[in-house]
Design a protein around this motif. Sequence first.
Motif, PDB file in Angstrom:
ATOM      1  N   ALA A 150      37.328  84.258  58.266  1.00  9.78           N
ATOM      2  CA  ALA A 150      37.540  85.009  59.512  1.00  9.78           C
ATOM      3  C   ALA A 150      36.265  85.040  60.340  1.00  9.78           C
ATOM      4  O   ALA A 150      36.293  84.879  61.568  1.00  9.78           O
ATOM      5  CB  ALA A 150      38.008  86.433  59.201  1.00  9.78           C
ATOM      6  N   ASN A 151      35.127  85.225  59.670  1.00 10.62           N
ATOM      7  CA  ASN A 151      33.848  85.218  60.371  1.00 10.62           C
ATOM      8  C   ASN A 151      33.621  83.877  61.070  1.00 10.62           C
ATOM      9  O   ASN A 151      33.238  83.820  62.245  1.00 10.62           O
ATOM     10  CB  ASN A 151      32.711  85.482  59.392  1.00 10.62           C
ATOM     11  N   ASP A 152      33.896  82.782  60.349  1.00 10.53           N
ATOM     12  CA  ASP A 152      33.689  81.442  60.916  1.00 10.53           C
ATOM     13  C   ASP A 152      34.597  81.208  62.124  1.00 10.53           C
ATOM     14  O   ASP A 152      34.158  80.643  63.140  1.00 10.53           O
ATOM     15  CB  ASP A 152      33.968  80.375  59.851  1.00 10.53           C
ATOM     16  N   LEU A 153      35.839  81.631  62.018  1.00  7.77           N
ATOM     17  CA  LEU A 153      36.799  81.437  63.112  1.00  7.77           C
ATOM     18  C   LEU A 153      36.354  82.157  64.383  1.00  7.77           C
ATOM     19  O   LEU A 153      36.385  81.594  65.480  1.00  7.77           O
ATOM     20  CB  LEU A 153      38.183  81.940  62.695  1.00  7.77           C
ATOM     21  N   ILE A 154      35.940  83.415  64.217  1.00  8.08           N
ATOM     22  CA  ILE A 154      35.513  84.214  65.373  1.00  8.08           C
ATOM     23  C   ILE A 154      34.223  83.646  65.965  1.00  8.08           C
ATOM     24  O   ILE A 154      34.075  83.527  67.180  1.00  8.08           O
ATOM     25  CB  ILE A 154      35.336  85.697  64.977  1.00  8.08           C
ATOM     26  N   PHE A 155      33.288  83.287  65.090  1.00  5.52           N
ATOM     27  CA  PHE A 155      32.009  82.737  65.534  1.00  5.52           C
ATOM     28  C   PHE A 155      32.218  81.451  66.341  1.00  5.52           C
ATOM     29  O   PHE A 155      31.615  81.260  67.409  1.00  5.52           O
ATOM     30  CB  PHE A 155      31.124  82.467  64.316  1.00  5.52           C
ATOM     31  N   MET A 156      33.101  80.583  65.848  1.00  2.86           N
ATOM     32  CA  MET A 156      33.361  79.309  66.543  1.00  2.86           C
ATOM     33  C   MET A 156      34.078  79.528  67.872  1.00  2.86           C
ATOM     34  O   MET A 156      33.763  78.886  68.873  1.00  2.86           O
ATOM     35  CB  MET A 156      34.179  78.377  65.639  1.00  2.86           C
ATOM     36  N   GLN A 157      35.021  80.452  67.908  1.00  2.00           N
ATOM     37  CA  GLN A 157      35.744  80.749  69.145  1.00  2.00           C
ATOM     38  C   GLN A 157      34.800  81.343  70.185  1.00  2.00           C
ATOM     39  O   GLN A 157      34.885  81.026  71.381  1.00  2.00           O
ATOM     40  CB  GLN A 157      36.891  81.717  68.848  1.00  2.00           C
ATOM     41  N   TRP A 198      27.207  86.386  63.855  1.00  2.00           N
ATOM     42  CA  TRP A 198      26.282  85.419  63.261  1.00  2.00           C
ATOM     43  C   TRP A 198      27.069  84.445  62.381  1.00  2.00           C
ATOM     44  O   TRP A 198      28.194  84.728  61.966  1.00  2.00           O
ATOM     45  CB  TRP A 198      25.222  86.133  62.428  1.00  2.00           C
ATOM     46  N   ASP A 199      26.456  83.308  62.069  1.00  2.00           N
ATOM     47  CA  ASP A 199      27.166  82.339  61.226  1.00  2.00           C
ATOM     48  C   ASP A 199      27.188  82.774  59.759  1.00  2.00           C
ATOM     49  O   ASP A 199      27.949  82.231  58.957  1.00  2.00           O
ATOM     50  CB  ASP A 199      26.575  80.928  61.371  1.00  2.00           C
ATOM     51  N   GLN A 200      26.356  83.738  59.409  1.00  2.00           N
ATOM     52  CA  GLN A 200      26.378  84.317  58.063  1.00  2.00           C
ATOM     53  C   GLN A 200      26.755  85.797  58.161  1.00  2.00           C
ATOM     54  O   GLN A 200      26.420  86.456  59.148  1.00  2.00           O
ATOM     55  CB  GLN A 200      25.003  84.185  57.388  1.00  2.00           C
ATOM     56  N   VAL A 201      27.433  86.295  57.144  1.00  2.00           N
ATOM     57  CA  VAL A 201      27.857  87.695  57.180  1.00  2.00           C
ATOM     58  C   VAL A 201      27.689  88.317  55.797  1.00  2.00           C
ATOM     59  O   VAL A 201      27.868  87.648  54.774  1.00  2.00           O
ATOM     60  CB  VAL A 201      29.328  87.803  57.655  1.00  2.00           C
ATOM     61  N   ARG A 202      27.293  89.578  55.777  1.00  2.00           N
ATOM     62  CA  ARG A 202      27.205  90.328  54.510  1.00  2.00           C
ATOM     63  C   ARG A 202      28.535  91.040  54.293  1.00  2.00           C
ATOM     64  O   ARG A 202      29.035  91.714  55.192  1.00  2.00           O
ATOM     65  CB  ARG A 202      26.069  91.349  54.598  1.00  2.00           C
ATOM     66  N   ILE A 203      29.094  90.876  53.110  1.00  2.00           N
ATOM     67  CA  ILE A 203      30.373  91.524  52.793  1.00  2.00           C
ATOM     68  C   ILE A 203      30.187  92.400  51.553  1.00  2.00           C
ATOM     69  O   ILE A 203      29.817  91.897  50.489  1.00  2.00           O
ATOM     70  CB  ILE A 203      31.482  90.488  52.515  1.00  2.00           C
ATOM     71  N   ASP A 204      30.395  93.691  51.683  1.00  2.00           N
ATOM     72  CA  ASP A 204      30.358  94.590  50.527  1.00  2.00           C
ATOM     73  C   ASP A 204      31.751  94.648  49.914  1.00  2.00           C
ATOM     74  O   ASP A 204      32.728  94.969  50.614  1.00  2.00           O
ATOM     75  CB  ASP A 204      29.943  96.000  50.950  1.00  2.00           C
ATOM     76  N   ILE A 205      31.859  94.337  48.627  1.00  2.00           N
ATOM     77  CA  ILE A 205      33.130  94.423  47.908  1.00  2.00           C
ATOM     78  C   ILE A 205      32.889  95.188  46.610  1.00  2.00           C
ATOM     79  O   ILE A 205      32.006  94.832  45.823  1.00  2.00           O
ATOM     80  CB  ILE A 205      33.704  93.020  47.579  1.00  2.00           C
ATOM     81  N   HIS A 206      33.658  96.249  46.387  1.00  2.00           N
ATOM     82  CA  HIS A 206      33.489  97.060  45.184  1.00  2.00           C
ATOM     83  C   HIS A 206      34.853  97.433  44.607  1.00  2.00           C
ATOM     84  O   HIS A 206      35.804  97.698  45.355  1.00  2.00           O
ATOM     85  CB  HIS A 206      32.732  98.356  45.492  1.00  2.00           C
ATOM     86  N   GLY A 258      29.545  86.295  72.231  1.00  2.00           N
ATOM     87  CA  GLY A 258      29.000  87.533  71.662  1.00  2.00           C
ATOM     88  C   GLY A 258      30.038  88.470  71.090  1.00  2.00           C
ATOM     89  O   GLY A 258      29.703  89.571  70.662  1.00  2.00           O
ATOM     90  N   MET A 259      31.295  88.047  71.049  1.00  2.00           N
ATOM     91  CA  MET A 259      32.323  88.945  70.506  1.00  2.00           C
ATOM     92  C   MET A 259      32.193  89.036  68.981  1.00  2.00           C
ATOM     93  O   MET A 259      31.694  88.131  68.307  1.00  2.00           O
ATOM     94  CB  MET A 259      33.728  88.464  70.868  1.00  2.00           C
ATOM     95  N   GLY A 260      32.653  90.149  68.458  1.00  2.00           N
ATOM     96  CA  GLY A 260      32.639  90.360  67.010  1.00  2.00           C
ATOM     97  C   GLY A 260      33.507  91.549  66.657  1.00  2.00           C
ATOM     98  O   GLY A 260      34.144  92.154  67.524  1.00  2.00           O
ATOM     99  N   ALA A 277      40.615  88.620  63.320  1.00  2.00           N
ATOM    100  CA  ALA A 277      40.289  88.966  61.935  1.00  2.00           C
ATOM    101  C   ALA A 277      41.525  89.430  61.176  1.00  2.00           C
ATOM    102  O   ALA A 277      41.804  88.953  60.066  1.00  2.00           O
ATOM    103  CB  ALA A 277      39.206  90.047  61.907  1.00  2.00           C
ATOM    104  N   CYS A 278      42.276  90.354  61.773  1.00  2.00           N
ATOM    105  CA  CYS A 278      43.477  90.873  61.108  1.00  2.00           C
ATOM    106  C   CYS A 278      44.530  89.778  60.939  1.00  2.00           C
ATOM    107  O   CYS A 278      45.180  89.684  59.890  1.00  2.00           O
ATOM    108  CB  CYS A 278      44.060  92.048  61.884  1.00  2.00           C
ATOM    109  N   ALA A 279      44.692  88.938  61.956  1.00  2.00           N
ATOM    110  CA  ALA A 279      45.692  87.868  61.896  1.00  2.00           C
ATOM    111  C   ALA A 279      45.362  86.870  60.786  1.00  2.00           C
ATOM    112  O   ALA A 279      46.255  86.410  60.063  1.00  2.00           O
ATOM    113  CB  ALA A 279      45.787  87.154  63.239  1.00  2.00           C
TER     114      ALA A 279
END
Length: 248
Positions: A83-90, A172-180, A99-101, A52-54
Amino acid sequence: MTLHSFGKTHIGYKRALNQDTFLLEERDGVLLAIVCDGIGGGNGGEVASQMACAHVKDRFKSMPKCLQDVDVKRWLETTIREANDLIFMQSAKKRSLKGMGTTLVGVLVCEQGTYIFNVGDSRTYGLYAKDFLCLTEDHSYIAALLKNGQITMEEAAKHPNRNVLTNALGIWDQVRIDIHKIKNDYQALLICSDGLHGYVHEDVLREILAQSISAEEKVNLLIQKALDAGGFDNISAIVLEREGSIHG
């Protein structure tokens, strides 16, 4: 606005691996700070938080100049979803990483203002002239119960499911992102994993942030407080401090 910043991570006393990763980057007057707290068996959590950081770091190198709020939010949303998609696919490809996240929490400061973003239960706190606030909402089972008034704070502290997340990157393949977007009237911001906020009382966090010492000294003190509380988890903290707001 000139900000002093410092970040650090510590494995703690009880874990074999440090599954936390942090990112602190500045480019063309834009400051980006992120803390990720990995979850998953084996080395999966460590891999997820590093991925994610990379990815965010790589995208930040070519981040276009943001002219409006919508540009900043779109860039953050797109980058975090990637980043979510990359981790989910890996995770789907490698059995050892199944199951990593990771959680992800961060702050982006640019000409347009200060933006906070969050996935999971890592947090950003804000120190103000007369207040100290948690600026992010935990995406956890306990937070949902508290929000709905189903349990008290005292019950939450001892609840058997207090560490269960309802949202994270890569699970999960979908993710909730809070941005404010937040006002720039803060004196300091603290970005941290639950290895800090889960074991050190908010009054102590506030007291340390308000001291007339450097951002580096504050981070070291915060981590030491979590270690003094037992060091049960990995501990990560970044402090962003407005120049002259507290000392100098």
